[in-house]
Design a protein around this motif. Structure first.
Motif, PDB file in Angstrom:
ATOM      1  N   PRO A 217      -6.586  12.673   8.571  1.00 15.16           N
ATOM      2  CA  PRO A 217      -6.387  13.961   9.402  1.00 15.16           C
ATOM      3  C   PRO A 217      -4.917  14.262   9.556  1.00 15.16           C
ATOM      4  N   SER A 218      -4.003  13.456   9.418  1.00 10.83           N
ATOM      5  CA  SER A 218      -2.333  13.574   9.405  1.00 10.83           C
ATOM      6  C   SER A 218      -1.591  14.377   8.189  1.00 10.83           C
ATOM      7  N   VAL A 219      -2.569  14.393   7.015  1.00  8.20           N
ATOM      8  CA  VAL A 219      -2.085  14.903   5.943  1.00  8.20           C
ATOM      9  C   VAL A 219      -2.599  16.412   5.954  1.00  8.20           C
ATOM     10  N   PRO A 220      -1.644  17.055   5.770  1.00  5.33           N
ATOM     11  CA  PRO A 220      -1.912  18.687   5.827  1.00  5.33           C
ATOM     12  C   PRO A 220      -2.915  19.203   4.639  1.00  5.33           C
ATOM     13  N   VAL A 221      -3.643  20.104   4.930  1.00  4.59           N
ATOM     14  CA  VAL A 221      -4.678  20.425   3.771  1.00  4.59           C
ATOM     15  C   VAL A 221      -3.695  20.967   2.700  1.00  4.59           C
ATOM     16  N   SER A 222      -2.788  21.444   2.928  1.00  8.66           N
ATOM     17  CA  SER A 222      -2.119  22.209   1.936  1.00  8.66           C
ATOM     18  C   SER A 222      -1.414  21.213   0.795  1.00  8.66           C
ATOM     19  N   ALA A 223      -1.389  19.790   1.383  1.00 14.03           N
ATOM     20  CA  ALA A 223      -0.971  19.077   0.481  1.00 14.03           C
ATOM     21  C   ALA A 223      -1.715  18.546  -0.616  1.00 14.03           C
ATOM     22  N   LYS A 224      -3.088  19.132  -0.812  1.00 15.62           N
ATOM     23  CA  LYS A 224      -3.832  18.690  -1.884  1.00 15.62           C
ATOM     24  C   LYS A 224      -3.332  19.572  -2.907  1.00 15.62           C
ATOM     25  N   PRO A 225      -3.914  19.314  -4.083  1.00 15.27           N
ATOM     26  CA  PRO A 225      -3.430  19.859  -5.462  1.00 15.27           C
ATOM     27  C   PRO A 225      -3.998  21.377  -5.256  1.00 15.27           C
ATOM     28  N   GLY A 226      -3.215  22.347  -5.702  1.00 20.51           N
ATOM     29  CA  GLY A 226      -3.532  23.620  -5.996  1.00 20.51           C
ATOM     30  C   GLY A 226      -3.575  24.478  -4.518  1.00 20.51           C
ATOM     31  N   GLY A 227      -3.812  25.917  -4.512  1.00 20.94           N
ATOM     32  CA  GLY A 227      -3.789  26.366  -3.203  1.00 20.94           C
ATOM     33  C   GLY A 227      -5.039  26.478  -2.515  1.00 20.94           C
ATOM     34  N   ARG A 228      -4.907  26.873  -1.367  1.00 21.67           N
ATOM     35  CA  ARG A 228      -5.924  27.028  -0.369  1.00 21.67           C
ATOM     36  C   ARG A 228      -6.156  28.112   0.268  1.00 21.67           C
ATOM     37  N   LEU A 229      -7.284  28.909   0.329  1.00 22.95           N
ATOM     38  CA  LEU A 229      -7.537  29.955   1.140  1.00 22.95           C
ATOM     39  C   LEU A 229      -8.241  29.778   2.464  1.00 22.95           C
ATOM     40  N   GLY A 230      -7.801  30.102   3.654  1.00 21.13           N
ATOM     41  CA  GLY A 230      -8.632  29.818   4.596  1.00 21.13           C
ATOM     42  C   GLY A 230      -8.752  30.986   5.638  1.00 21.13           C
ATOM     43  N   PHE A 231      -9.952  30.929   6.478  1.00 20.99           N
ATOM     44  CA  PHE A 231     -10.158  31.969   7.618  1.00 20.99           C
ATOM     45  C   PHE A 231     -10.385  31.362   8.806  1.00 20.99           C
ATOM     46  N   GLY A 232      -9.835  31.803  10.067  1.00 17.86           N
ATOM     47  CA  GLY A 232     -10.263  31.134  11.326  1.00 17.86           C
ATOM     48  C   GLY A 232     -10.375  32.163  12.378  1.00 17.86           C
ATOM     49  N   ILE A 233     -11.051  31.831  13.228  1.00 20.55           N
ATOM     50  CA  ILE A 233     -11.430  32.685  14.625  1.00 20.55           C
ATOM     51  C   ILE A 233     -11.612  31.774  15.775  1.00 20.55           C
ATOM     52  N   GLY A 234     -11.166  32.306  16.882  1.00 17.49           N
ATOM     53  CA  GLY A 234     -11.163  31.436  18.101  1.00 17.49           C
ATOM     54  C   GLY A 234     -10.473  32.338  19.243  1.00 17.49           C
ATOM     55  N   PRO A 235     -10.718  31.653  20.595  1.00 20.68           N
ATOM     56  CA  PRO A 235     -10.045  32.286  21.618  1.00 20.68           C
ATOM     57  C   PRO A 235      -8.587  32.443  21.889  1.00 20.68           C
ATOM     58  N   ALA A 236      -8.049  33.469  22.511  1.00 19.53           N
ATOM     59  CA  ALA A 236      -6.638  33.584  22.626  1.00 19.53           C
ATOM     60  C   ALA A 236      -6.311  33.992  24.173  1.00 19.53           C
ATOM     61  N   MET A 237      -5.124  33.623  24.680  1.00 20.12           N
ATOM     62  CA  MET A 237      -4.612  34.176  25.835  1.00 20.12           C
ATOM     63  C   MET A 237      -3.148  34.579  25.372  1.00 20.12           C
ATOM     64  N   VAL A 238      -2.877  35.762  26.168  1.00 24.53           N
ATOM     65  CA  VAL A 238      -1.493  36.516  25.854  1.00 24.53           C
ATOM     66  C   VAL A 238      -0.729  36.679  27.345  1.00 24.53           C
ATOM     67  N   PHE A 239       0.426  36.493  27.305  1.00 22.94           N
ATOM     68  CA  PHE A 239       1.334  36.755  28.555  1.00 22.94           C
ATOM     69  C   PHE A 239       2.132  37.690  28.134  1.00 22.94           C
ATOM     70  N   GLY A 240       2.288  38.714  29.086  1.00 19.48           N
ATOM     71  CA  GLY A 240       3.472  39.727  28.970  1.00 19.48           C
ATOM     72  C   GLY A 240       3.132  41.162  28.553  1.00 19.48           C
ATOM     73  N   ALA A 241       1.722  41.145  28.211  1.00 20.37           N
ATOM     74  CA  ALA A 241       1.233  42.524  27.737  1.00 20.37           C
ATOM     75  C   ALA A 241       0.831  43.255  29.073  1.00 20.37           C
ATOM     76  N   ALA A 242       0.440  42.461  30.067  1.00 22.13           N
ATOM     77  CA  ALA A 242       0.147  42.988  31.198  1.00 22.13           C
ATOM     78  C   ALA A 242       0.422  42.192  32.592  1.00 22.13           C
ATOM     79  N   PRO A 243       0.609  42.723  33.807  1.00 20.24           N
ATOM     80  CA  PRO A 243       1.199  41.828  34.617  1.00 20.24           C
ATOM     81  C   PRO A 243       0.441  40.612  34.920  1.00 20.24           C
ATOM     82  N   SER A 244      -1.061  40.274  34.682  1.00 18.91           N
ATOM     83  CA  SER A 244      -1.651  39.240  34.583  1.00 18.91           C
ATOM     84  C   SER A 244      -1.948  38.838  33.303  1.00 18.91           C
ATOM     85  N   PRO A 245      -2.310  37.419  33.167  1.00 20.87           N
ATOM     86  CA  PRO A 245      -2.652  36.919  31.716  1.00 20.87           C
ATOM     87  C   PRO A 245      -3.816  37.706  31.163  1.00 20.87           C
ATOM     88  N   SER A 246      -3.922  38.008  29.830  1.00 22.11           N
ATOM     89  CA  SER A 246      -4.888  38.715  28.941  1.00 22.11           C
ATOM     90  C   SER A 246      -5.540  37.731  28.026  1.00 22.11           C
TER      91      SER A 246
END
Length: 392
Positions: A217-246
Motif C-alpha cells: 500500500p505504501s507504493v503509489p499507484v502511479s509507480a506502476k508501468p504506464g499511465g492510470r486514469l482514476g475517478f473519485g467521489i466523497g464527502p468534503a468540508m469547507v472553511f471560509g466560504a461562510a461564517p460557519s463551516p460548509s
C-alpha cells in the motif's frame, strides 16, 4: 440580529464624527417615520443602523417596541435587551412612551432568561452554541430565549468546559466556568533495541519458487508501468466560504503517469448555520484543474479555476426574500495522500487552500429597498475531502 449582552456595546465608547452624528439623526428620523406608518421592517433597519453608529437608550427602546410588534418570538431576547436599555436609563420622549417601554419589557421578560456568566480567568473565551465567532470575554450577561442552551468555555492550557442552561422564562441564571489545568504530556518512551541472530546452513539452499506477493500500500499507484486514469467521489468540508463551516461532496478526475499527473476537481458545499442569526443560506461550488507532482504516496498540485457563491434569504418578517449568485476566479494549492486498497480502488485524502480574486459581500434587503451588509467572505478558503478513487 446580534445576541443581547452587556448594557453598553463597544461603539458606546467611540465618539462619532460630526458626519456620523448627522447620519445618526437622519436614521432615527427615518425610523420614527416608518414606525408611525407601521412599516415595522423599515423602522427596525433604520434604528439598528443608527445604534451601530452610537448607543442611545431612546432609540433602543423604540427598536425594542418595533421588534415586539414584528411578532417574531425567535427575537424576543433582542427586544428585551433593547427595552432594558430604555427602562434602565428611564428613556422616553414622554411619560406615555416610558410606560410603554416598561409594560412591553415586563410582558416579554416572562419569555426570556437573563444569564450571568463568570469565569476563573479573565483570559477565558466563552461562547454559546457552536459559533466561536460570537466569543465573548469571561465576565458578561445576556438574555436568551426559552429552551436549552449549550455554553462552552476555552482557556489555553486548560480543559474545555461545557455548561447547559435550560430557560423556562423570566429566570435569572448564573453560570461559572472554573478551568482546570491540563497535566503535562508524558516523556517519550525510549525505544528498545533488538538483535537478530541468523544461523546459516553450510549447504546451499534448494531453489524455491517465489510466491506472488500482495500489493504494497505504501507504493503509489502511479509507480506502476504506464499511465492510470482514476475517478473519485466523497464527502468534503469547507472553511471560509461562510461564517460557519460548509459540508458537501467532492469529485475528482486524475490522470497519473511517471511521477506527474493532471487533476480536475469539482466540489459543492452548503453552510451549516445562519449568518449573524439571520435566515441566510450559502451554497458554494468550486471547479479547479491543474498539474500535480507525486512522491511515493503524496502529491502536490497547483490549481486554477472559479468559485460560485449562491446566497439565499429565506422567508422572514424582517427582510426581503431573494437569491444572489456570483462567480469569482480563484487560484490555489493542494496536497493529497493516496492509499492503494487493491489494484482498482484507492482511498484518498485531499486538502487545498484557494485564494479568491475578490470578496463576496453577503447582505439583506428590506422591503423599502435598503440594503444592509452583514458579512464578507474571507479571501482564502480551506477545504478537506475524503474520497474513494476508482481506476484501472
Amino acid at each position: 440580529m446580534n445576541d443581547g449582552g452587556n448594557i453598553h456595546d463597544m461603539n458606546a465608547e467611540r465618539k462619532p464624527s460630526p458626519q456620523d452624528e448627522v447620519r445618526f439623526k437622519a436614521l432615527v428620523a427615518e425610523g420614527d417615520r416608518a414606525r408611525l406608518a407601521f412599516r415595522i421592517a423599515d423602522a427596525i433597519t433604520a434604528y439598528s443602523e443608527a445604534l451601530n453608529i452610537r448607543e442611545d437608550p431612546l432609540v433602543s427602546g423604540r427598536l425594542g417596541i418595533c421588534i415586539a410588534m414584528a411578532n417574531a418570538p425567535k427575537y424576543d431576547y433582542r427586544a428585551v435587551h433593547e427595552l432594558f436599555e430604555a427602562v434602565f436609563y428611564a428613556a422616553g420622549a414622554n411619560d406615555t412612551e416610558r410606560t410603554l417601554f416598561w409594560e412591553t419589557y415586563k410582558r416579554l421578560r416572562r419569555r426570556v432568561c437573563k444569564v450571568d456568566v463568570t469565569a476563573s480567568s479573565v483570559d477565558a473565551l466563552i461562547y454559546k452554541g457552536d459559533d466561536r465567532r460570537a466569543t465573548r470575554g469571561s465576565f458578561f450577561w445576556t438574555f436568551v430565549n426559552r429552551g436549552v442552551h449549550k455554553w462552552r468555555g476555552t482557556l489555553t492550557g486548560h480543559a474545555d468546559i461545557e455548561r447547559i442552561v435550560e430557560c423556562l422564562g423570566s429566570e435569572d441564571v448564573s453560570i461559572r466556568f472554573d478551568f482546570v489545568a491540563l497535566p503535562p504530556p508524558p516523556p517519550p518512551t525510549p525505544k528498545e533495541t533488538t538483535k537478530t541472530i541468523i544461523i546459516r546452513d553450510s549447504a546451499p539452499p534448494a531453489p524455491m519458487r517465489a510466491a506472488p506477493s500482495a500489493p504494497d500500500p505504501s507504493v503509489p499507484v502511479s509507480a506502476k508501468p504506464g499511465g492510470r486514469l482514476g475517478f473519485g467521489i466523497g464527502p468534503a468540508m469547507v472553511f471560509g466560504a461562510a461564517p460557519s463551516p460548509s459540508v458537501g461532496v467532492s469529485a475528482i478526475g486524475q490522470y497519473r503517469r511517471s511521477g506527474y499527473s493532471a487533476l480536475v476537481m469539482a466540489r459543492g458545499a452548503w453552510s451549516l448555520g445562519d449568518i449573524e442569526n439571520r435566515p441566510i443560506n450559502i451554497f458554494s461550488a468550486y471547479a479547479f484543474a491543474g498539474p500535480c507532482v507525486q512522491w511515493r504516496w503524496l502529491d502536490g498540485c497547483a490549481l486554477a479555476g472559479a468559485t460560485f457563491f449562491d446566497r439565499r434569504v429565506d422567508s422572514n418578517p424582517l427582510y426581503r426574500t431573494d437569491t444572489v449568485g456570483k462567480v469569482i476566479p480563484a487560484l490555489g494549492l493542494g496536497i493529497g495522500a493516496t492509499y492503494a486498497i487493491n489494484g482498482s480502488l484507492s482511498a484518498r485524502l485531499f486538502a487545498d487552500a484557494t485564494a479568491l480574486t475578490r470578496d463576496m459581500i453577503i447582505d439583506v434587503t428590506a422591503d423599502s429597498g435598503a440594503t444592509t451588509p452583514v458579512w464578507q467572505t474571507q479571501r482564502f478558503a480551506l477545504s478537506l475531502s475524503a474520497l474513494l478513487v476508482f481506476g484501472r
